[in-house]
Design a protein around this motif. Structure first.
Motif, PDB file in Angstrom:
ATOM      1  N   GLN A  46      11.503  10.933 -15.582  1.00 48.21           N
ATOM      2  CA  GLN A  46      10.098  11.223 -15.854  1.00 48.21           C
ATOM      3  C   GLN A  46       9.212  10.085 -15.339  1.00 48.21           C
ATOM      4  O   GLN A  46       8.168  10.319 -14.722  1.00 48.21           O
ATOM      5  N   LEU A  47       9.612   8.836 -15.587  1.00 47.62           N
ATOM      6  CA  LEU A  47       8.879   7.703 -15.043  1.00 47.62           C
ATOM      7  C   LEU A  47       8.893   7.761 -13.521  1.00 47.62           C
ATOM      8  O   LEU A  47       7.858   7.588 -12.874  1.00 47.62           O
ATOM      9  N   ALA A  48      10.048   8.005 -12.935  1.00 49.50           N
ATOM     10  CA  ALA A  48      10.163   8.065 -11.474  1.00 49.50           C
ATOM     11  C   ALA A  48       9.228   9.117 -10.891  1.00 49.50           C
ATOM     12  O   ALA A  48       8.553   8.864  -9.890  1.00 49.50           O
ATOM     13  N   ASP A  49       9.170  10.278 -11.522  1.00 48.03           N
ATOM     14  CA  ASP A  49       8.339  11.359 -11.004  1.00 48.03           C
ATOM     15  C   ASP A  49       6.860  10.981 -11.038  1.00 48.03           C
ATOM     16  O   ASP A  49       6.149  11.115 -10.045  1.00 48.03           O
ATOM     17  N   HIS A  50       6.401  10.490 -12.174  1.00 50.39           N
ATOM     18  CA  HIS A  50       4.987  10.112 -12.283  1.00 50.39           C
ATOM     19  C   HIS A  50       4.662   8.930 -11.373  1.00 50.39           C
ATOM     20  O   HIS A  50       3.619   8.912 -10.715  1.00 50.39           O
ATOM     21  N   ALA A  51       5.551   7.950 -11.337  1.00 49.13           N
ATOM     22  CA  ALA A  51       5.304   6.757 -10.520  1.00 49.13           C
ATOM     23  C   ALA A  51       5.288   7.091  -9.035  1.00 49.13           C
ATOM     24  O   ALA A  51       4.446   6.571  -8.293  1.00 49.13           O
ATOM     25  N   GLN A  52       6.188   7.960  -8.586  1.00 49.02           N
ATOM     26  CA  GLN A  52       6.200   8.276  -7.157  1.00 49.02           C
ATOM     27  C   GLN A  52       4.956   9.056  -6.764  1.00 49.02           C
ATOM     28  O   GLN A  52       4.438   8.885  -5.660  1.00 49.02           O
ATOM     29  N   GLN A  53       4.416   9.872  -7.660  1.00 48.83           N
ATOM     30  CA  GLN A  53       3.181  10.585  -7.347  1.00 48.83           C
ATOM     31  C   GLN A  53       1.999   9.614  -7.258  1.00 48.83           C
ATOM     32  O   GLN A  53       1.174   9.696  -6.336  1.00 48.83           O
ATOM     33  N   LEU A  54       1.913   8.696  -8.221  1.00 49.42           N
ATOM     34  CA  LEU A  54       0.853   7.693  -8.183  1.00 49.42           C
ATOM     35  C   LEU A  54       1.002   6.811  -6.948  1.00 49.42           C
ATOM     36  O   LEU A  54       0.030   6.509  -6.262  1.00 49.42           O
ATOM     37  N   GLY A  55       2.228   6.421  -6.653  1.00 46.52           N
ATOM     38  CA  GLY A  55       2.474   5.581  -5.490  1.00 46.52           C
ATOM     39  C   GLY A  55       2.097   6.261  -4.186  1.00 46.52           C
ATOM     40  O   GLY A  55       1.537   5.621  -3.286  1.00 46.52           O
ATOM     41  N   ALA A  56       2.390   7.535  -4.060  1.00 48.35           N
ATOM     42  CA  ALA A  56       2.021   8.259  -2.841  1.00 48.35           C
ATOM     43  C   ALA A  56       0.504   8.268  -2.683  1.00 48.35           C
ATOM     44  O   ALA A  56      -0.022   8.061  -1.579  1.00 48.35           O
ATOM     45  N   PHE A  57      -0.220   8.455  -3.778  1.00 54.47           N
ATOM     46  CA  PHE A  57      -1.683   8.404  -3.690  1.00 54.47           C
ATOM     47  C   PHE A  57      -2.150   7.001  -3.297  1.00 54.47           C
ATOM     48  O   PHE A  57      -2.965   6.840  -2.378  1.00 54.47           O
ATOM     49  N   CYS A  58      -1.643   5.986  -3.988  1.00 53.44           N
ATOM     50  CA  CYS A  58      -2.096   4.610  -3.736  1.00 53.44           C
ATOM     51  C   CYS A  58      -1.796   4.167  -2.314  1.00 53.44           C
ATOM     52  O   CYS A  58      -2.584   3.431  -1.711  1.00 53.44           O
ATOM     53  N   ARG A  59      -0.705   4.597  -1.782  1.00 56.52           N
ATOM     54  CA  ARG A  59      -0.311   4.139  -0.448  1.00 56.52           C
ATOM     55  C   ARG A  59      -0.942   4.955   0.663  1.00 56.52           C
ATOM     56  O   ARG A  59      -1.278   4.418   1.713  1.00 56.52           O
ATOM     57  N   TYR A  60      -1.126   6.261   0.463  1.00 54.56           N
ATOM     58  CA  TYR A  60      -1.507   7.127   1.572  1.00 54.56           C
ATOM     59  C   TYR A  60      -2.867   7.814   1.449  1.00 54.56           C
ATOM     60  O   TYR A  60      -3.352   8.369   2.429  1.00 54.56           O
ATOM     61  N   HIS A  61      -3.499   7.792   0.274  1.00 60.20           N
ATOM     62  CA  HIS A  61      -4.666   8.671   0.097  1.00 60.20           C
ATOM     63  C   HIS A  61      -5.906   8.005  -0.490  1.00 60.20           C
ATOM     64  O   HIS A  61      -6.834   8.703  -0.876  1.00 60.20           O
ATOM     65  N   THR A  62      -5.967   6.694  -0.559  1.00 62.16           N
ATOM     66  CA  THR A  62      -7.181   6.068  -1.085  1.00 62.16           C
ATOM     67  C   THR A  62      -8.268   6.065  -0.017  1.00 62.16           C
ATOM     68  O   THR A  62      -8.008   6.348   1.155  1.00 62.16           O
ATOM     69  N   ARG A  63      -9.460   5.691  -0.413  1.00 59.18           N
ATOM     70  CA  ARG A  63     -10.581   5.584   0.510  1.00 59.18           C
ATOM     71  C   ARG A  63     -10.490   4.325   1.380  1.00 59.18           C
ATOM     72  O   ARG A  63     -11.261   4.176   2.318  1.00 59.18           O
ATOM     73  N   LEU A  64      -9.588   3.433   1.057  1.00 58.54           N
ATOM     74  CA  LEU A  64      -9.448   2.187   1.812  1.00 58.54           C
ATOM     75  C   LEU A  64      -8.627   2.419   3.072  1.00 58.54           C
ATOM     76  O   LEU A  64      -7.671   3.202   3.058  1.00 58.54           O
ATOM     77  N   PRO A  65      -8.953   1.727   4.155  1.00 61.20           N
ATOM     78  CA  PRO A  65      -8.085   1.819   5.327  1.00 61.20           C
ATOM     79  C   PRO A  65      -6.717   1.217   5.010  1.00 61.20           C
ATOM     80  O   PRO A  65      -6.589   0.338   4.150  1.00 61.20           O
ATOM     81  N   LEU A  66      -5.703   1.689   5.710  1.00 63.63           N
ATOM     82  CA  LEU A  66      -4.334   1.234   5.473  1.00 63.63           C
ATOM     83  C   LEU A  66      -4.228  -0.288   5.564  1.00 63.63           C
ATOM     84  O   LEU A  66      -3.501  -0.920   4.795  1.00 63.63           O
ATOM     85  N   ARG A  67      -4.966  -0.903   6.464  1.00 59.81           N
ATOM     86  CA  ARG A  67      -4.947  -2.359   6.628  1.00 59.81           C
ATOM     87  C   ARG A  67      -5.298  -3.056   5.304  1.00 59.81           C
ATOM     88  O   ARG A  67      -4.633  -4.024   4.915  1.00 59.81           O
ATOM     89  N   LEU A  68      -6.299  -2.551   4.595  1.00 56.81           N
ATOM     90  CA  LEU A  68      -6.706  -3.180   3.331  1.00 56.81           C
ATOM     91  C   LEU A  68      -5.746  -2.851   2.198  1.00 56.81           C
ATOM     92  O   LEU A  68      -5.476  -3.694   1.339  1.00 56.81           O
ATOM     93  N   THR A  69      -5.217  -1.643   2.199  1.00 60.42           N
ATOM     94  CA  THR A  69      -4.213  -1.290   1.187  1.00 60.42           C
ATOM     95  C   THR A  69      -2.986  -2.180   1.341  1.00 60.42           C
ATOM     96  O   THR A  69      -2.478  -2.732   0.363  1.00 60.42           O
ATOM     97  N   GLU A  70      -2.519  -2.347   2.567  1.00 63.19           N
ATOM     98  CA  GLU A  70      -1.339  -3.175   2.794  1.00 63.19           C
ATOM     99  C   GLU A  70      -1.618  -4.648   2.497  1.00 63.19           C
ATOM    100  O   GLU A  70      -0.746  -5.354   1.995  1.00 63.19           O
ATOM    101  N   LEU A  71      -2.825  -5.104   2.764  1.00 63.37           N
ATOM    102  CA  LEU A  71      -3.195  -6.471   2.394  1.00 63.37           C
ATOM    103  C   LEU A  71      -3.124  -6.637   0.875  1.00 63.37           C
ATOM    104  O   LEU A  71      -2.591  -7.630   0.368  1.00 63.37           O
ATOM    105  N   ALA A  72      -3.643  -5.668   0.126  1.00 60.14           N
ATOM    106  CA  ALA A  72      -3.579  -5.724  -1.338  1.00 60.14           C
ATOM    107  C   ALA A  72      -2.125  -5.726  -1.815  1.00 60.14           C
ATOM    108  O   ALA A  72      -1.768  -6.441  -2.760  1.00 60.14           O
ATOM    109  N   ILE A  73      -1.271  -4.955  -1.148  1.00 62.59           N
ATOM    110  CA  ILE A  73       0.147  -4.907  -1.517  1.00 62.59           C
ATOM    111  C   ILE A  73       0.803  -6.258  -1.240  1.00 62.59           C
ATOM    112  O   ILE A  73       1.563  -6.777  -2.071  1.00 62.59           O
ATOM    113  N   LEU A  74       0.508  -6.864  -0.090  1.00 62.32           N
ATOM    114  CA  LEU A  74       1.095  -8.172   0.206  1.00 62.32           C
ATOM    115  C   LEU A  74       0.569  -9.247  -0.745  1.00 62.32           C
ATOM    116  O   LEU A  74       1.326 -10.143  -1.135  1.00 62.32           O
TER     117      LEU A  74
END
Length: 193
Positions: A46-74
């Motif tokens: 259940q945690l895996a399912d919810h977390a992977q859905q949130l993660g897919a949004f955070c990584r691929y679907h925010t309003r931020l360009p990928l460059r800024l998302t990846e900078l935040a991740i690093l």
């Protein structure tokens, strides 16, 4: 590439239907692999399912360009000294346009000399949030004026999600089975243990 961790390995014949379903959902999604925290999280489907859905949004679907998302991740991986998170995301950040000097400064725990103002702003917000557990009014206003309110909400979501990822990887000692050297010195990290 193999993944190592301190968790009990899950063999397909021992998995529950819920575990199989969440693995299939992860593999058929935009990630296409179980790299990172997913083999830990699948112990709680259940945690895996919810977390992977949130993660897919955070990584691929925010309003931020990928460059800024990846900078935040690093910035998060550096803060938490998360080996696998760094190893997974440094190449993605590089490909997304984060410069090598910024990546190396983050790895070393130094404040980078940013050429891009939006990158400096993401970094400052992440650092202030992690260090003080708050973001001051001036920095908050600057972030909203630069990115928009919804994007700042999403940026905080990215930082929170990847802090969860980093904690998961660190606690369960998830390691990527590569010949690549670890980005962070393990001897200094375990001095409190």
């Amino acid at each position: 590439m193999s993944i190592q961790s301190r968790l009990t390995p899950l063999n397909p014949e021992q998995m529950s239907d819920d575990q199989r379903q969440v693995i299939e959902a992860i593999l058929s999604g935009p990630r296409g692999n179980l790299d990172g925290p997913f083999l830990a999280w699948v112990h709680s489907p259940q945690l895996a399912d919810h977390a992977q859905q949130l993660g897919a949004f955070c990584r691929y679907h925010t309003r931020l360009p990928l460059r800024l998302t990846e900078l935040a991740i690093l910035a998060t991986a550096s803060w938490w000294k998360s080996q696998a998170e760094w190893q997974i995301h440094a190449p993605i950040a590089r490909e997304a346009g984060v410069t090598e000097s910024v990546i190396e400064d983050l790895r070393q725990g130094c404040e980078p000399d940013f050429e891009a103002n939006d990158e400096a702003l993401v970094y400052r917000l992440a650092q202030e949030l992690y260090a003080t557990r708050r973001v001051g009014d001036a920095l908050y206003r600057q972030a909203v004026e630069t990115f928009g309110e919804a994007a700042v909400v999403e940026l905080v979501g990215v930082l929170g999600y990847y802090a969860l990822v980093a904690m998961t990887l660190n606690v369960f000692e998830v390691r990527r089975g590569t010949n690549e050297s670890l980005p962070f010195d393990e001897t200094r990290l375990m001095e409190h243990g």
